[in-house]
Design a protein around this motif. Structure first.
Motif, PDB file in Angstrom:
ATOM      1  N   GLU A 361       0.830  -1.202   0.000  1.00 45.77           N
ATOM      2  CA  GLU A 361       0.000   0.000   0.000  1.00 45.77           C
ATOM      3  C   GLU A 361       0.867   1.256   0.000  1.00 45.77           C
ATOM      4  O   GLU A 361       1.733   1.432   0.861  1.00 45.77           O
ATOM      5  N   PHE A 362       0.672   2.117  -0.999  1.00 45.10           N
ATOM      6  CA  PHE A 362       1.236   3.464  -1.003  1.00 45.10           C
ATOM      7  C   PHE A 362       0.177   4.386  -0.405  1.00 45.10           C
ATOM      8  O   PHE A 362      -0.921   4.514  -0.945  1.00 45.10           O
ATOM      9  N   ARG A 363       0.485   5.021   0.705  1.00 41.52           N
ATOM     10  CA  ARG A 363      -0.505   5.837   1.395  1.00 41.52           C
ATOM     11  C   ARG A 363      -0.047   7.309   1.384  1.00 41.52           C
ATOM     12  O   ARG A 363       0.875   7.689   2.097  1.00 41.52           O
ATOM     13  N   HIS A 364      -0.661   8.099   0.499  1.00 36.60           N
ATOM     14  CA  HIS A 364      -0.367   9.539   0.379  1.00 36.60           C
ATOM     15  C   HIS A 364       1.143   9.800   0.244  1.00 36.60           C
ATOM     16  O   HIS A 364       1.711  10.636   0.947  1.00 36.60           O
ATOM     17  N   VAL A 365       1.758   9.061  -0.680  1.00 33.94           N
ATOM     18  CA  VAL A 365       3.212   9.156  -0.862  1.00 33.94           C
ATOM     19  C   VAL A 365       3.573  10.339  -1.765  1.00 33.94           C
ATOM     20  O   VAL A 365       3.030  10.492  -2.862  1.00 33.94           O
ATOM     21  N   ASP A 379       1.313  12.864  -3.501  1.00 35.57           N
ATOM     22  CA  ASP A 379       0.097  12.295  -2.925  1.00 35.57           C
ATOM     23  C   ASP A 379      -0.392  11.062  -3.685  1.00 35.57           C
ATOM     24  O   ASP A 379      -1.545  10.985  -4.124  1.00 35.57           O
ATOM     25  N   VAL A 380       0.513  10.068  -3.839  1.00 32.15           N
ATOM     26  CA  VAL A 380       0.166   8.826  -4.538  1.00 32.15           C
ATOM     27  C   VAL A 380      -0.379   7.824  -3.528  1.00 32.15           C
ATOM     28  O   VAL A 380       0.277   7.520  -2.528  1.00 32.15           O
ATOM     29  N   SER A 381      -1.569   7.312  -3.796  1.00 29.86           N
ATOM     30  CA  SER A 381      -2.170   6.280  -2.944  1.00 29.86           C
ATOM     31  C   SER A 381      -2.631   5.134  -3.827  1.00 29.86           C
ATOM     32  O   SER A 381      -3.397   5.349  -4.781  1.00 29.86           O
ATOM     33  N   VAL A 382      -2.147   3.945  -3.556  1.00 32.96           N
ATOM     34  CA  VAL A 382      -2.538   2.770  -4.343  1.00 32.96           C
ATOM     35  C   VAL A 382      -2.312   1.529  -3.485  1.00 32.96           C
ATOM     36  O   VAL A 382      -1.392   1.477  -2.667  1.00 32.96           O
ATOM     37  N   THR A 383      -3.175   0.539  -3.664  1.00 32.44           N
ATOM     38  CA  THR A 383      -3.044  -0.738  -2.951  1.00 32.44           C
ATOM     39  C   THR A 383      -2.906  -1.855  -3.975  1.00 32.44           C
ATOM     40  O   THR A 383      -3.680  -1.931  -4.936  1.00 32.44           O
ATOM     41  N   ILE A 384      -1.896  -2.718  -3.774  1.00 30.93           N
ATOM     42  CA  ILE A 384      -1.631  -3.828  -4.697  1.00 30.93           C
ATOM     43  C   ILE A 384      -1.654  -5.119  -3.893  1.00 30.93           C
ATOM     44  O   ILE A 384      -0.877  -5.294  -2.951  1.00 30.93           O
ATOM     45  N   LYS A 385      -2.557  -6.008  -4.279  1.00 27.91           N
ATOM     46  CA  LYS A 385      -2.647  -7.306  -3.605  1.00 27.91           C
ATOM     47  C   LYS A 385      -1.875  -8.354  -4.380  1.00 27.91           C
ATOM     48  O   LYS A 385      -1.747  -8.267  -5.604  1.00 27.91           O
ATOM     49  N   GLN A 386      -1.347  -9.329  -3.655  1.00 22.51           N
ATOM     50  CA  GLN A 386      -0.564 -10.373  -4.308  1.00 22.51           C
ATOM     51  C   GLN A 386      -1.411 -11.102  -5.341  1.00 22.51           C
ATOM     52  O   GLN A 386      -2.578 -11.414  -5.104  1.00 22.51           O
ATOM     53  N   GLY A 387      -0.804 -11.360  -6.488  1.00 22.64           N
ATOM     54  CA  GLY A 387      -1.517 -12.044  -7.575  1.00 22.64           C
ATOM     55  C   GLY A 387      -2.074 -11.085  -8.607  1.00 22.64           C
ATOM     56  O   GLY A 387      -2.429 -11.492  -9.711  1.00 22.64           O
ATOM     57  N   GLU A 388      -2.160  -9.795  -8.266  1.00 18.81           N
ATOM     58  CA  GLU A 388      -2.665  -8.801  -9.220  1.00 18.81           C
ATOM     59  C   GLU A 388      -1.562  -8.384 -10.197  1.00 18.81           C
ATOM     60  O   GLU A 388      -0.378  -8.402  -9.870  1.00 18.81           O
ATOM     61  N   HIS A 389      -1.983  -8.024 -11.398  1.00 16.82           N
ATOM     62  CA  HIS A 389      -1.066  -7.481 -12.402  1.00 16.82           C
ATOM     63  C   HIS A 389      -1.385  -6.008 -12.563  1.00 16.82           C
ATOM     64  O   HIS A 389      -2.526  -5.639 -12.829  1.00 16.82           O
ATOM     65  N   LEU A 390      -0.346  -5.177 -12.426  1.00 14.77           N
ATOM     66  CA  LEU A 390      -0.559  -3.739 -12.469  1.00 14.77           C
ATOM     67  C   LEU A 390       0.388  -3.103 -13.480  1.00 14.77           C
ATOM     68  O   LEU A 390       1.587  -3.383 -13.469  1.00 14.77           O
ATOM     69  N   SER A 391      -0.134  -2.286 -14.360  1.00 17.16           N
ATOM     70  CA  SER A 391       0.686  -1.529 -15.303  1.00 17.16           C
ATOM     71  C   SER A 391       0.704  -0.070 -14.854  1.00 17.16           C
ATOM     72  O   SER A 391      -0.349   0.521 -14.623  1.00 17.16           O
ATOM     73  N   VAL A 392       1.914   0.473 -14.746  1.00 22.07           N
ATOM     74  CA  VAL A 392       2.072   1.885 -14.396  1.00 22.07           C
ATOM     75  C   VAL A 392       2.494   2.605 -15.671  1.00 22.07           C
ATOM     76  O   VAL A 392       3.559   2.338 -16.232  1.00 22.07           O
TER      77      VAL A 392
END
Length: 491
Positions: A361-365, A379-392
């Motif tokens: 979890e990025f909390r207000h980074v 102010d970056v906030s994002v939550t990544i759970k194991q098994g998810e695929h995320l493209s930035v």
């Protein structure tokens, strides 16, 4: 408090700790060399006495031949000559053995320090690899422990020289006091003046070192860049050889200017030392000659006093020069200690990572790089759970790589926090935490190691089954089989 007083107070905090570290390294790594120093020092002090006193006995025997038993005095002269030659041969042999061992150890300690600096550089927080201040500290440490200080042997050898000169000065002073006492004040006054001139030169030398540090790093980069074949394509395709040569010449000229300024500033002091030495020699010879002509001393005593005076002066000069030299060398070598003690940029946690499933979890980074006022992320906030695929996704400079650097804790966030399983990543052990990630940056590097070492960063063949599994998942099994040395193939 004036700047001059601050400098005077600073020296003991640099010289003694540095000398302690250098001697500590020698005692820890090559303790037998201390014994060599002791034996060699005692032999040198004894030889100083032999060189001063024995010529007196030989000359007195030869002079006595004019009015005495020729055969007896010839035999006496030959005896003293034989003893003098024997002592000299033994001294030279011991000195040759000591120098040979010293030359070998100088190279060994040079390699030892290089390895220690490399280890420290690899252990430091990543952000220092992009910090000009830290890079400058590393450059000063490398230069300070090379030709400027001579490294461990360079520092300890000067300390050894001071001890030997003290012994030689004591023995020479004893001879002079009983034979020609007025030589003492002449030698001491001359030495005081020489010391004053030399101390001024040392300050000039120190200032030049500071000015040259940055220029050496820049010129070194340009110099090696010009001869680096890996840059050959770019240099030729973009016709940049002239630009690089021009920059190299510019910084070379700046270095030459610093050396020229140093030489100019030291010239007056060097002239002063020459005049003092000339006056000292004139007064010494006049006084001893007067004693000999008046019959107060024999011709042999004249020779002994000349030898003792010269030996005392150069021994005292060696002591003072040695002290100044060791201050200089320790100031340079202290750069090594400063770099080895460079403070950590980030606090280190000790918490272990537990469990098989994790949530990031990025909390207000928010983040901006050191020495910059511009925020790369806000102010970056994002939550990544194991098994998810995320493209930035983002434009160049949008902060994609920075996002990953923060996740891997190569840098700490400026504001906000990053959590793993609800725990701030600062609380985790770096070693434990980074095992969670397998990161490949776009500017990755292959090391000049074997394929096995590039994959596992280990040369232990016990890891081969796991390495082969990784190779198979990457679809490279057939390619690896074609290599003549398999996993042992050098990249």
């Amino acid at each position: 408090m004036s700047e001059k007083k601050q400098k005077k107070e600073k020296k003991p905090r640099i010289v003694m700790p540095t000398l302690k570290v250098m001697l500590g390294i020698m005692l820890r790594e090559k303790p037998y060399f201390i014994l060599i120093y002791i034996i060699s020092g005692l032999v040198q002090i004894a030889m100083n006495v032999v060189r001063i006193v024995f010529p007196k006995f030989i000359i007195d025997e030869l002079v006595a031949m004019a009015g005495g038993d020729v055969e007896t005095h010839i035999a006496g002269a030959l005896f003293w000559v034989a003893v003098f030659i024997g002592a000299t041969v033994v001294s030279e042999l011991l000195d040759a053995v000591g120098n040979a061992i010293q030359d070998t150890l100088r190279e060994w300690f040079s390699e030892y320090i290089s390895v220690k600096l490399a280890e420290r550089a690899m252990e430091m927080d990543f952000q220092y690899t992009e910090d000009p201040g830290a890079l400058d500290k590393l450059n000063k440490a490398q230069e300070g422990m090379s030709w400027y200080s001579g490294g461990v042997i360079g520092v300890t050898d000067v300390a050894y020289g001071i001890a030997v000169n003290i012994g030689a000065a004591v023995t020479s002073a004893g001879i002079i006091i009983f034979s020609c006492p007025w030589l003492l004040p002449v030698q001491i006054l001359s030495l005081a003046l020489i010391t004053w001139f030399q101390s001024k030169n040392n300050k000039i030398d120190q200032q030049s070192f500071i000015e040259l540090s940055k220029e050496n790093r820049i010129f070194g980069y340009l110099f090696w860049g010009l001869s680096d074949f890996s840059l050959g394509k770019d240099i030729r395709l973009y016709d940049s050889a002239e630009m690089m040569n021009t920059k190299a010449k510019f910084h070379s000229d700046r270095m030459t200017k610093v050396w020229g300024k140093q030489s100019h500033l030291e010239r007056t002091n060097n002239y002063g030392m020459t005049v003092v030495n000339a006056v000292r020699d004139g007064l010494s010879y006049f006084y001893i000659g007067w004693l000999a002509l008046s019959g107060a001393i024999s011709i042999g005593d004249f020779s002994m006093c000349i030898g003792a005076a010269g030996n005392l002066y150069f021994s005292l000069q060696g002591i003072v020069g040695g002290v100044q030299n060791i201050v200089n060398r320790c100031n340079y070598a202290h750069r090594y200690i400063e770099f080895m003690d460079y403070p950590a940029a980030m606090s280190k946690g000790t918490r272990r990572v537990t469990g098989d499933s994790h949530t990031i979890e990025f909390r207000h980074v928010s983040f901006r790089y050191p020495r910059s006022d511009k925020y790369v992320l806000r102010d970056v906030s994002v939550t990544i759970k194991q098994g998810e695929h995320l493209s930035v996704v983002g434009l160049n400079g949008a902060g994609k790589t920075t996002f990953i650097k923060l996740l891997c804790r190569l840098y700490d966030v400026t504001d906000g926090e990053i959590l793993i399983d609800g725990v701030n990543i600062k609380e985790y052990s770096d070693e434990e935490y980074r095992r969670l990630f397998a990161v490949v940056f776009q500017d990755f590097s292959l090391f000049a190691f074997s394929l096995r070492e590039n994959i596992a960063f280990s040369d232990d063949t016990k890891n081969d089954p796991v390495i082969n599994e990784v190779i198979e998942k990457c679809g490279l099994t057939e390619d690896v089989r074609k290599l003549s040395d398999g996993l042992g193939t050098m990249m």
